[in-house]
Design an enzyme around this catalytic site. Structure first.
Site, PDB file in Angstrom:
ATOM      1  N   ARG A  38      23.042 -38.352  23.482  1.00  0.00           N
ATOM      2  CA  ARG A  38      24.212 -37.978  22.682  1.00  0.00           C
ATOM      3  C   ARG A  38      24.918 -39.212  22.104  1.00  0.00           C
ATOM      4  NH1 ARG A  38      29.762 -35.503  24.702  1.00  0.00           N
ATOM      5  NH2 ARG A  38      30.475 -34.396  22.832  1.00  0.00           N
ATOM      6  N   HIS A  64      26.488 -39.724  18.305  1.00  0.00           N
ATOM      7  CA  HIS A  64      27.901 -40.024  18.045  1.00  0.00           C
ATOM      8  C   HIS A  64      28.083 -41.419  17.439  1.00  0.00           C
ATOM      9  CE1 HIS A  64      30.185 -36.630  20.272  1.00  0.00           C
ATOM     10  NE2 HIS A  64      29.038 -36.201  19.819  1.00  0.00           N
ATOM     11  N   VAL A  97      29.261 -41.772  12.773  1.00  0.00           N
ATOM     12  CA  VAL A  97      30.531 -42.425  12.449  1.00  0.00           C
ATOM     13  C   VAL A  97      30.238 -43.784  11.803  1.00  0.00           C
ATOM     14  CG1 VAL A  97      32.758 -43.167  13.343  1.00  0.00           C
ATOM     15  CG2 VAL A  97      31.562 -41.229  14.416  1.00  0.00           C
ATOM     16  N   ASN A 106      35.152 -37.418  21.903  1.00  0.00           N
ATOM     17  CA  ASN A 106      34.493 -38.313  22.862  1.00  0.00           C
ATOM     18  C   ASN A 106      35.254 -38.493  24.168  1.00  0.00           C
ATOM     19  OD1 ASN A 106      32.465 -38.833  21.009  1.00  0.00           O
ATOM     20  ND2 ASN A 106      33.448 -40.680  20.196  1.00  0.00           N
ATOM     21  N   HIS A 132      20.913 -29.533  22.411  1.00  0.00           N
ATOM     22  CA  HIS A 132      21.656 -28.752  23.405  1.00  0.00           C
ATOM     23  C   HIS A 132      20.705 -27.964  24.312  1.00  0.00           C
ATOM     24  CE1 HIS A 132      25.687 -28.904  20.954  1.00  0.00           C
ATOM     25  NE2 HIS A 132      25.301 -30.081  21.421  1.00  0.00           N
ATOM     26  N   ASP A 190      13.159 -28.680  25.956  1.00  0.00           N
ATOM     27  CA  ASP A 190      12.149 -27.713  25.517  1.00  0.00           C
ATOM     28  C   ASP A 190      12.764 -26.844  24.428  1.00  0.00           C
ATOM     29  OD1 ASP A 190      13.890 -25.915  26.792  1.00  0.00           O
ATOM     30  OD2 ASP A 190      12.796 -26.057  28.685  1.00  0.00           O
TER      31      ASP A 190
HETATM   32  C1  HEM Z   1      25.931 -29.283  15.399  1.00  0.00           C
HETATM   33  C2  HEM Z   1      27.096 -29.690  15.819  1.00  0.00           C
HETATM   34  C3  HEM Z   1      27.381 -30.103  17.237  1.00  0.00           C
HETATM   35  C4  HEM Z   1      28.508 -29.793  17.924  1.00  0.00           C
HETATM   36  C5  HEM Z   1      29.691 -28.979  17.409  1.00  0.00           C
HETATM   37  C6  HEM Z   1      28.376 -30.373  19.231  1.00  0.00           C
HETATM   38  C7  HEM Z   1      29.339 -30.302  20.215  1.00  0.00           C
HETATM   39  C8  HEM Z   1      29.126 -30.639  21.529  1.00  0.00           C
HETATM   40  C9  HEM Z   1      30.068 -30.419  22.592  1.00  0.00           C
HETATM   41  C10 HEM Z   1      31.459 -29.811  22.414  1.00  0.00           C
HETATM   42  C11 HEM Z   1      29.488 -30.824  23.753  1.00  0.00           C
HETATM   43  C12 HEM Z   1      30.086 -30.770  25.151  1.00  0.00           C
HETATM   44  C13 HEM Z   1      30.979 -31.965  25.379  1.00  0.00           C
HETATM   45  C14 HEM Z   1      31.836 -31.808  26.608  1.00  0.00           C
HETATM   46  O1  HEM Z   1      32.164 -30.688  26.971  1.00  0.00           O
HETATM   47  O2  HEM Z   1      32.206 -32.843  27.200  1.00  0.00           O
HETATM   48  C15 HEM Z   1      28.186 -31.317  23.423  1.00  0.00           C
HETATM   49  C16 HEM Z   1      27.279 -31.820  24.324  1.00  0.00           C
HETATM   50  C17 HEM Z   1      26.086 -32.397  23.975  1.00  0.00           C
HETATM   51  N1  HEM Z   1      25.639 -32.619  22.692  1.00  0.00           N
HETATM   52 FE1  HEM Z   1      26.374 -31.797  21.024  1.00  0.00          FE
HETATM   53  N2  HEM Z   1      27.179 -31.013  19.323  1.00  0.00           N
HETATM   54  C18 HEM Z   1      26.535 -30.884  18.130  1.00  0.00           C
HETATM   55  C19 HEM Z   1      25.315 -31.440  17.800  1.00  0.00           C
HETATM   56  C20 HEM Z   1      24.603 -32.274  18.615  1.00  0.00           C
HETATM   57  C21 HEM Z   1      23.507 -33.103  18.195  1.00  0.00           C
HETATM   58  C22 HEM Z   1      23.010 -33.208  16.755  1.00  0.00           C
HETATM   59  C23 HEM Z   1      23.061 -33.785  19.290  1.00  0.00           C
HETATM   60  C24 HEM Z   1      21.987 -34.796  19.392  1.00  0.00           C
HETATM   61  C25 HEM Z   1      21.020 -34.968  18.521  1.00  0.00           C
HETATM   62  C26 HEM Z   1      23.877 -33.346  20.408  1.00  0.00           C
HETATM   63  C27 HEM Z   1      23.696 -33.728  21.725  1.00  0.00           C
HETATM   64  C28 HEM Z   1      24.442 -33.264  22.777  1.00  0.00           C
HETATM   65  C29 HEM Z   1      24.074 -33.438  24.173  1.00  0.00           C
HETATM   66  C30 HEM Z   1      22.797 -34.058  24.689  1.00  0.00           C
HETATM   67  C31 HEM Z   1      25.124 -32.903  24.931  1.00  0.00           C
HETATM   68  C32 HEM Z   1      25.239 -32.862  26.445  1.00  0.00           C
HETATM   69  C33 HEM Z   1      25.948 -34.101  26.932  1.00  0.00           C
HETATM   70  C34 HEM Z   1      26.284 -34.141  28.400  1.00  0.00           C
HETATM   71  O3  HEM Z   1      25.808 -33.372  29.213  1.00  0.00           O
HETATM   72  O4  HEM Z   1      27.104 -35.013  28.731  1.00  0.00           O
HETATM   73  N3  HEM Z   1      24.806 -32.460  19.960  1.00  0.00           N
HETATM   74  N4  HEM Z   1      27.997 -31.210  22.054  1.00  0.00           N
END
Ligand code: HEM
Ligand SMILES: *[C@@H]1O[C@H](CO)[C@@H](O)[C@H](O)[C@H]1NC(C)=O
Ligand SMILES: *[C@@H]1O[C@H](CO)[C@@H](O)[C@H](O)[C@H]1NC(C)=O
Length: 328
Positions: free
Chosen positions: A61, A65, A69, A95, A194, A254
């Protein structure tokens, strides 16, 4: 020879530049100056993930991020340094108390500074670490393009404007991707990240208990049994606690994410919207990746390379940071 050969190859480079976003990055960038960079990163991420099953998700992630930016310039790693005019992106709404994995990135940087000082940028470490993390979790591998340099600034307000939010509409999500030349295919493929990691209850509480500002209502696109489960894990008024982004296979990379969406078991609004927006071009992409993990993996790798090209600094722009948390 001469001109007749140069002009077509010049045109080809210009065309490639347009298609790939940036033709300066190469997979072999460190093959002479730091050949073990990826091996070292892989070793440290493997070790750190033994005591934190979520580590690979956290680390991948970071690259997202970073790139969204002001380009993939390592800005997300800078600690706030008010005296130097550096605003930490770590404090941005999307963040703060959420982004993690910084320690293993520091450890990789420290190890690389020992074997090849001043060579590998923090922005490239994030790109390498994202690929390593995805492949360690069972996802695809790809040749990471390298040669990015580190930026000297960061911007909290730019981070807040650029990074997508859970409740963003499909139009807003699409436009937040398209400013980086990332299209609908990239949006759907990259959202497949996700397939691992967690979300905090606070992010989805309105979706479960106060949908569109209607107290007690939930998002009708959530399958009823899954809604019960989510409400049990995230009761009304509770912001803390985390749920798996992929209830089916929480820690492996997966294509279950897309099957979940087909079953109305997407966790964040921005996930389910890709499938539940009837008639949107995202629906058939979800179906395509749900049906074929191979297609998903191929698309994901391709989109990660595209994302990794966003507004990179190369040549003599920027710097190679000695410490990923501060500019030299
Ligand atoms: C499409 C729009 C996206 C939105 C609105 C979004 C939003 C979020 C949010 C709200 C979380 C949880 C954060 C938390 O509760 O602390 C999350 C987790 C995550 N996001 Fe996204 N995300 C998006 C796209 C992406 C993309 C493009 C990637 C990577 C290529 C990504 C990778 C991840 C990963 C791996 C997590 C889990 C992180 C963890 O367990 O700490 N996300 N995302
Ligand atoms: C790379 O790693 C191998 C095996 O760990 C080691 O033998 C070699 O000396 C290293 N090369 C460099 C340039 O550090
Ligand atoms: C529900 O959402 C509305 C609008 O966002 C807000 O004004 C209200 O305070 C929320 N209610 C609860 C109980 O959180």
């Amino acid at each position: 020879m001469g001109l007749s050969n140069t002009i077509p190859s010049l045109l080809l480079s210009i065309w490639l530049f347009g298609v790939l976003g940036n033709a300066h990055l190469t997979a072999e960038f460190y093959s002479k100056t730091c050949p073990n960079a990826t091996v070292i990163a892989r070793g440290l991420i493997t070790r750190a993930s033994r005591s934190d099953v979520r580590l690979t998700a956290k680390v991948m992630r970071l690259h997202f991020h970073d790139c969204f930016v002001n380009g993939c310039d390592g800005s997300v790693l800078l600690d706030a340094a008010p005296a130097d005019g550096v605003e930490g992106e770590k404090e941005a709404f999307q963040n703060f108390n959420s982004l993690d994995g910084f320690k293993v990135i520091d450890d990789i940087k420290t190890a690389l500074e020992k074997v090849c000082p001043g060579v590998v940028s923090c922005a490239d470490i994030l790109a390498i670490a994202a690929e390593v993390s995805v492949s360690l979790a069972g996802g695809p591998s790809w040749d990471v393009l390298l040669g990015r340099r580190d930026g000297r600034t960061a911007s909290r307000s730019d981070a807040e404007a650029a990074l997508p939010l859970g409740p963003d509409s499909l139009e807003i999500l699409t436009s937040k991707f398209s400013v980086h030349n990332l299209d609908t295919t990239d949006l759907v493929a990259l959202s497949g990240a996700h397939t691992f990691g967690r979300v905090q209850c606070g992010v989805i509480t309105n979706r479960l208990h106060n949908f569109s500002g209607n107290n007690g209502q939930s998002d009708p696109s959530i399958e009823p049994k899954f809604l019960q489960t989510l409400r049990r894990k995230c009761p009304q008024g509770i912001q803390t606690g985390r749920v798996n982004l992929d209830p089916k296979s929480p820690d492996s990379f997966d294509n279950d994410y897309y099957k979940n969406l087909q079953n109305h078991r997407g966790v964040i609004d921005s996930d389910q919207i890709l499938y539940s927006s009837t008639g949107a071009p995202t629906v058939s992409l979800v179906n395509r990746y749900a049906k074929s993990q191979r297609n998903f993996f191929r698309a994901f790798a391709r989109s990660m390379i595209k994302m990794g090209n966003v507004r990179v600094l190369t040549g003599s722009d920027g710097e190679i940071r000695r410490d990923c948390r501060r500019v030299n």
